[in-house]
Design a protein around this motif. Structure first.
Motif, short mmCIF file in Angstrom:
data_model
loop_
_atom_site.label_atom_id
_atom_site.label_comp_id
_atom_site.label_asym_id
_atom_site.label_seq_id
_atom_site.Cartn_x
_atom_site.Cartn_y
_atom_site.Cartn_z
N SER A 57 44.05 -10.45 39.27
CA SER A 57 43.80 -10.96 37.91
C SER A 57 44.84 -12.00 37.53
O SER A 57 44.52 -13.07 36.99
N GLN A 91 36.74 -13.69 38.37
CA GLN A 91 37.84 -12.78 38.05
C GLN A 91 38.63 -13.26 36.82
O GLN A 91 39.08 -12.46 36.03
N ALA A 117 39.10 -11.03 33.62
CA ALA A 117 40.44 -10.71 33.12
C ALA A 117 40.64 -11.23 31.69
O ALA A 117 41.45 -10.71 30.94
#
Ligand code: NFS
Ligand code: SF4
Length: 658
Positions: free
Chosen positions: A223, A573, A577
């Motif tokens: 992340s 991602q 995140a």
């Protein structure tokens, strides 16, 4: 036996209707087959995806392996070192993110290098096109601008943004743009990026044999690395490109292969860096080169784009765009492309052979990307025109000596592109009260149900453009405003959804908003690095108020329905995140039902982040995204307003009767 195999290969025909919904691409695939030319579509049909790799159930991080865990029960076996399925797949996933983030941030760093050299006066072929944006970005990250020279502000901005890449300790500059509550979540979990180089390096270290062997801990660094892309490298690439080349505003432009012109010298730029393309734009407008083209019998020089640099030029200058990733080989089959110049990313090696078959001159230009057998003309920013002029000259010669018959699909689609996050302000708010308030208001009152980002590649493992187009149609039908980038934007542009008239495909609420403002129901914001514009738009929506206090509270969702690249995984991602529910199509590199799977698809959300989703079918994808948007509306207490808007007479009477 061998003969049988050869025969089988020969007779194996591509079912063209099954592999693409792009009519121009289909027409060229038919021609390619007549001409005996092979494309990625053919190779994909010929090569089944490896099932173990598709599940990410193999590891080759050391020479005790490679190890593969194939078994009905993924926990029945471990690697030679003892690595479990969760370790192996989270490491593989992490390395995809590292590679994707590296691609975006290296590109961003090149833009920043260019900016520095322009400001220092070492490069004169480019200048600062948008000083207003320069000052605005500088102010946002705490640089004093009052009464100062542009050059001094620019030098400070350079120094500050360089930290995005090189900083060893602390938070990247654009962390200042993150809504406070989202930032608080990041700090709590230790994922605020320091500098992209450090994060990528640490992620590569941690995924080496025998280091990080806890999938949750690996995901934390994944992340952090992805965020150094989205709020770091990609965001810098977008902002610096706007400052140097201009911030997009809506522009009418044409897409599809029909923008090639039989009687002109056709040049395609395909790749990701706007500087090469900008220089080519100057070259094709050079009176001397135009004259040379005319002397060769052409009616002019025709410049078109493909893939992401094409999307940037489409949004900034209205340069025609010929097609997305899965059309780059197919377009050469027209025989009409005199030269194609490429820089970095998503450049198929297969282009070389197809170009050869049709006599198209293919040139690599970036030292990072050479292709065996392809002529390289290095692009130097301090003498940019040398490279692009040379490509034009080669193209003119090829035009003069065109040998293969030309067949250009007669398909062009018009649309409005170029909706920067800044422009969304003015569009919905009017020039004098530019803000996101009207967007938020329309979400609160339920005319707009929510916002979806639909982005990413095309992939020969699914029918080209089909999943993008069906998904977006379903979303707008349900009053979800769609913002787009990259190859997905081009898919929808080809389907005709970038016209204000396409508003009739939207639900009644969204349609009303579109008709009032005169905007299409689908907004194109540029290339894949411009996904950062979607992050900024999300921050603005939080800041304006009424939709919660973090990005995770917003009624928004994201999707990459036909993704193929590692860059896409990094993008996914960083959206997750940042707090966004993000659905991917095609395939997901993970074994279902494992603890790592559960962590990505569920666990992250309980920690205050967004989460991943997966569906192949566009309607299922839309259902998942809409139900997430509705869940967020409900949490914000907005479920009531929405019902009121959608209820028609019959529904209301039914309610009264009850
Ligand atoms: Ni994005 Fe652009 Fe297209 Fe996919 Fe490739 S061109 S950076 S990776 S294929 S959308
Ligand atoms: Fe096998 Fe472990 Fe080496 Fe991976 S790191 S190849 S799982 S022994």
């Amino acid at each position: 036996m061998e003969k049988d195999k050869a025969k089988e290969k020969e007779t194996k025909k591509l079912n063209i209707k099954e592999v693409t919904t792009c009519d121009a691409t289909a027409q060229m695939l038919r021609k390619a087959e007549r001409d005996g030319v092979e494309t990625a579509f053919h190779r994909a049909a010929d090569m089944k995806a490896c099932p173990i790799g598709a599940d990410s159930a193999c590891c080759k991080h050391c020479a005790m392996g490679p190890c593969r865990l194939i078994s009905k029960d993924p926990y029945a076996k471990v690697g030679v070192c003892g690595a479990t399925i969760d370790t192996i797949q989270s490491r593989n996933f992490a390395r995809m993110i590292a590679a994707g983030a590296a691609a975006h941030t290296d590109h961003g760093m090149s833009m920043l290098d260019l900016f520095r050299e322009v400001v220092n006066g070492h490069i004169k072929d480019y200048g600062i096109k948008d000083p207003i944006k320069l000052e605005a970005v500088a102010r946002e990250i705490g640089i004093e601008t009052e009464g100062r020279e542009i050059k001094d502000i620019a030098l400070d901005l350079y120094k500050e943004l360089e930290r995005t890449y090189t900083q060893v300790e602390g938070e990247i500059p654009f962390a200042k743009r993150v809504p406070p509550k989202t930032l608080e979540t990041w700090r709590k979990h230790g994922v605020v990026p320091r500098g992209a180089m450090r994060e990528i390096m640490e992620l590569m270290h941690r995924t080496h044999m025998g280091v990080d062997q806890h999938y949750e801990n690996i995901t934390t660094q994944s992340s952090r690395t992805a965020l150094s892309d989205g709020w770091g490298g990609s965001m810098v690439a977008t902002e610096i490109s706007d400052i140097l080349f201009g911030t997009p505003t809506p522009v009418k432009a044409e897409v599809n292969m029909g923008c090639l012109k039989e009687d002109q010298v056709n040049i395609i730029i395909h790749g990701h860096e706007p500087n090469l393309f900008e220089s080519m734009l100057d070259s094709v407008n050079d009176p001397g080169l135009i004259q040379a083209a005319k002397e060769a019998g052409a009616n002019g020089i025709n410049l078109v784009g493909m893939c992401c640099s094409g999307a940037e030029m489409l949004c900034r200058h209205g340069i025609p765009h010929a097609g997305n990733f899965m059309s780059t080989e197919a377009i050469l089959v027209t025989g009409a492309v005199d030269a194609m110049g490429v820089d970095v990313q998503c450049i198929k090696q297969g282009l070389a052979k197809v170009a050869d078959c049709y006599g198209t001159r293919l040139f690599t230009t970036n030292p990072r990307c050479r292709i065996e057998g392809v002529e390289h003309i290095q692009f130097h920013e301090d003498k940019a025109r040398e490279c692009t002029d040379a490509i034009v000259e080669h193209a003119i010669i090829r035009f003069k000596n065109r040998k293969t018959p030309v067949e250009i699909p007669n398909i062009r689609n018009y649309g409005i592109h170029g909706f920067s996050h800044e422009y969304i302000n003015y569009m919905l708010g009017g020039t004098f009260r530019g803000s996101y308030t009207p967007l938020n208001d329309n979400i609160i009152n339920g005319r707009i149900r929510g916002v979806a980002g639909v982005v990413g590649c095309t992939n020969p493992r699914v029918k080209q453009d089909y999943v993008h187009v069906e998904l977006v149609k379903e979303l707008i039908r349900n009053d979800v405003l769609v913002v787009q980038t990259g190859c997905s934007q081009i898919a929808l542009a080809k389907a005709g959804l970038y016209t204000p008239e396409a508003a009739h495909l939207a639900g009644s609420g969204l349609r009303e908003v579109c008709e009032t403002v005169g905007m299409p129901p689908v907004l194109g914001v540029g290339s894949c690095v411009d996904n950062s514009r979607i992050l900024i738009a999300c921050s603005e929506m939080v800041r304006v108020g009424g939709l919660g206090s973090s990005i995770a509270d917003l009624p928004v969702a994201g999707a990459a329905p036909e993704w193929m690249s590692e860059k896409a995984i990094s993008i996914g991602q960083y959206f997750v995140a940042s707090g966004v529910f993000t659905v991917f199509g095609v395939t997901f590199p993970i074994v279902e039902g494992t603890r790592f799977h559960q962590h990505l698809f569920d666990g992250l959300e309980s920690l205050g982040f967004g989460k991943w989703g997966f569906a192949v079918d566009p309607h299922e994808m839309a259902r998942m995204m809409i139900s997430h948007i509705d869940k967020k509306r409900k949490a914000l207490g907005l479920d009531k307003t929405r019902e009121r808007v959608l209820m028609d007479m019959a529904a209301r009477q039914k309610l009264e009767a009850a």
